[in-house]
Design a protein around this motif. Structure first.
Motif, mmCIF file in Angstrom:
data_model
loop_
_atom_site.group_PDB
_atom_site.id
_atom_site.type_symbol
_atom_site.label_atom_id
_atom_site.label_comp_id
_atom_site.label_asym_id
_atom_site.label_seq_id
_atom_site.Cartn_x
_atom_site.Cartn_y
_atom_site.Cartn_z
ATOM 1 N N ASN A 250 0.074 -15.260 -4.279
ATOM 2 C CA ASN A 250 -0.171 -14.829 -2.890
ATOM 3 C C ASN A 250 -0.868 -15.900 -2.056
ATOM 4 N N GLY A 251 -1.241 -17.004 -2.692
ATOM 5 C CA GLY A 251 -1.764 -18.148 -1.951
ATOM 6 C C GLY A 251 -3.260 -18.199 -1.800
ATOM 7 N N SER A 252 -3.962 -17.141 -2.159
ATOM 8 C CA SER A 252 -5.411 -17.127 -1.953
ATOM 9 C C SER A 252 -6.128 -18.116 -2.863
ATOM 10 N N GLN A 253 -5.475 -18.551 -3.925
ATOM 11 C CA GLN A 253 -6.081 -19.517 -4.839
ATOM 12 C C GLN A 253 -6.112 -20.915 -4.236
ATOM 13 N N PHE A 254 -5.228 -21.173 -3.295
ATOM 14 C CA PHE A 254 -5.068 -22.535 -2.792
ATOM 15 C C PHE A 254 -5.633 -22.745 -1.395
ATOM 16 N N PHE A 255 -5.973 -21.666 -0.704
ATOM 17 C CA PHE A 255 -6.521 -21.785 0.639
ATOM 18 C C PHE A 255 -8.011 -21.465 0.606
ATOM 19 N N GLN A 256 -8.767 -22.147 1.445
ATOM 20 C CA GLN A 256 -10.227 -21.987 1.456
ATOM 21 C C GLN A 256 -10.615 -20.731 2.234
ATOM 22 N N ILE A 257 -10.385 -19.570 1.621
ATOM 23 C CA ILE A 257 -10.703 -18.317 2.314
ATOM 24 C C ILE A 257 -11.928 -17.629 1.715
ATOM 25 N N GLY A 258 -12.495 -18.216 0.671
ATOM 26 C CA GLY A 258 -13.737 -17.703 0.125
ATOM 27 C C GLY A 258 -13.601 -16.649 -0.943
ATOM 28 N N THR A 259 -12.404 -16.192 -1.213
ATOM 29 C CA THR A 259 -12.229 -15.165 -2.235
ATOM 30 C C THR A 259 -10.800 -15.207 -2.756
ATOM 31 N N LEU A 260 -10.623 -14.695 -3.956
ATOM 32 C CA LEU A 260 -9.292 -14.561 -4.530
ATOM 33 C C LEU A 260 -8.788 -13.150 -4.259
ATOM 34 N N ILE A 261 -7.564 -13.051 -3.791
ATOM 35 C CA ILE A 261 -7.002 -11.757 -3.417
ATOM 36 C C ILE A 261 -6.293 -11.147 -4.617
ATOM 37 N N ARG A 262 -6.789 -10.008 -5.060
ATOM 38 C CA ARG A 262 -6.157 -9.241 -6.138
ATOM 39 C C ARG A 262 -6.123 -7.773 -5.718
ATOM 40 N N MET A 263 -4.951 -7.308 -5.344
ATOM 41 C CA MET A 263 -4.783 -5.930 -4.910
ATOM 42 C C MET A 263 -4.118 -5.095 -6.000
ATOM 43 N N LYS A 264 -4.210 -3.805 -5.866
ATOM 44 C CA LYS A 264 -3.564 -2.899 -6.812
ATOM 45 C C LYS A 264 -2.048 -2.944 -6.611
ATOM 46 N N PRO A 265 -1.279 -2.542 -7.607
ATOM 47 C CA PRO A 265 0.182 -2.528 -7.449
ATOM 48 C C PRO A 265 0.621 -1.612 -6.314
ATOM 49 N N ALA A 266 1.783 -1.921 -5.762
ATOM 50 C CA ALA A 266 2.356 -1.082 -4.709
ATOM 51 C C ALA A 266 2.843 0.234 -5.296
ATOM 52 N N ASP A 267 2.959 1.225 -4.451
ATOM 53 C CA ASP A 267 3.431 2.544 -4.873
ATOM 54 C C ASP A 267 4.948 2.632 -4.900
ATOM 55 N N HIS A 268 5.605 1.866 -4.004
ATOM 56 C CA HIS A 268 7.064 1.914 -3.909
ATOM 57 C C HIS A 268 7.602 0.491 -3.877
ATOM 58 N N ILE A 269 8.579 0.218 -4.736
ATOM 59 C CA ILE A 269 9.184 -1.102 -4.833
ATOM 60 C C ILE A 269 10.561 -1.062 -4.174
ATOM 61 N N LEU A 270 10.761 -1.934 -3.215
ATOM 62 C CA LEU A 270 12.023 -2.006 -2.481
ATOM 63 C C LEU A 270 12.954 -2.976 -3.207
ATOM 64 N N THR A 271 14.166 -2.537 -3.482
ATOM 65 C CA THR A 271 15.064 -3.325 -4.325
ATOM 66 C C THR A 271 16.333 -3.783 -3.619
ATOM 67 N N GLU A 272 16.639 -3.211 -2.459
ATOM 68 C CA GLU A 272 17.884 -3.573 -1.796
ATOM 69 C C GLU A 272 17.830 -3.158 -0.340
ATOM 70 N N GLU A 273 18.707 -3.754 0.455
ATOM 71 C CA GLU A 273 18.809 -3.357 1.849
ATOM 72 C C GLU A 273 19.305 -1.919 1.941
ATOM 73 N N LYS A 274 18.709 -1.173 2.851
ATOM 74 C CA LYS A 274 19.097 0.230 2.974
ATOM 75 C C LYS A 274 18.489 0.832 4.225
ATOM 76 N N HIS A 275 18.980 2.003 4.586
ATOM 77 C CA HIS A 275 18.352 2.818 5.612
ATOM 78 C C HIS A 275 17.212 3.594 4.953
ATOM 79 N N MET A 276 16.092 3.651 5.625
ATOM 80 C CA MET A 276 14.925 4.314 5.072
ATOM 81 C C MET A 276 14.384 5.340 6.055
ATOM 82 N N GLN A 277 13.677 6.322 5.507
ATOM 83 C CA GLN A 277 12.971 7.278 6.339
ATOM 84 C C GLN A 277 11.643 7.597 5.680
#
Length: 211
Positions: A91-118
């Protein structure tokens, strides 16, 4: 549909709050300053339904977990970058001087293909627009003539492609195949800088000459 642009975080990345008449809203790319974003949503009395991520660079996800947990809403991200949320080297936080490493929890929904969504009352199209990063996507709302493009297309410019997984030729192809075919009046909400339109970029964007 109303839209609000809120620049957040060290790089002032554009976060978007998209709202409809019943006060439901979607949050796109909460890049930082979680308290400011939460206060804005609460002041408007909006009811967030989900967080959409155009991609997983650190400046687009910095407030993700705080906002997700506060409103208790799901997160959507493309499968190509699902693992980036908790990997600072990707995610790039390791290489930019932002003062912290970004580690977030996994996403709830994984998008796998182009589609119409609601999601609730929000109807939109998922467009895969890689090049800036492998899992970059655009969220296109045809009824409102709005495309939230992340860092693919900017006013007079395009996304950088010198970060891990970036590919200039792929980005140009994504813009040409997926974005420039949208109606010219489509408003492009970019990850940085002002809004633009498809027509304006077709006419004057120096990176797209020849298209």
């Amino acid at each position: 549909m109303k839209w609000h642009c809120i620049p957040l975080g060290a790089l002032q990345t554009n976060c978007y709050v998209l709202a409809i008449d019943n006060q439901n809203c979607l949050i796109v790319d909460p890049g930082g300053d979680a308290e400011r974003l939460i206060s804005f949503v609460n002041e408007k009395k909006y009811q967030p339904q989900a967080i959409l991520l155009t991609h997983a660079h650190f400046d687009h996800i910095g407030a993700l977990d705080e906002v997700r947990d506060y409103f208790d809403i799901p997160v959507y991200i493309h499968e190509q970058e699902a693992g980036w949320l908790f990997d600072p080297s990707l995610n790039g936080s390791q290489f930019f001087q932002i003062g912290t490493l970004i580690r977030m929890k996994p996403a709830d929904h994984i998008l796998t293909e182009e589609k119409h969504m609601q999601i609730g009352d929000f109807k939109f199209q998922l467009l895969e627009t890689p090049g800036h990063s492998p899992g970059s996507v655009t969220f296109y709302f045809p009824e409102s003539s709005i495309a939230v493009s992340g860092d693919a297309l900017f006013q007079g410019s395009i996304g950088r492609t010198d970060l891990p997984g970036g590919n200039h030729a792929q980005l140009i192809k994504s813009i040409h195949d997926k974005l420039l075919g949208l109606p010219e009046e489509t408003i492009v909400l970019s990850g940085h800088g002002p809004a633009t339109t498809i027509g304006e970029e077709m006419d004057s964007n120096p990176f797209l000459n020849g298209f």
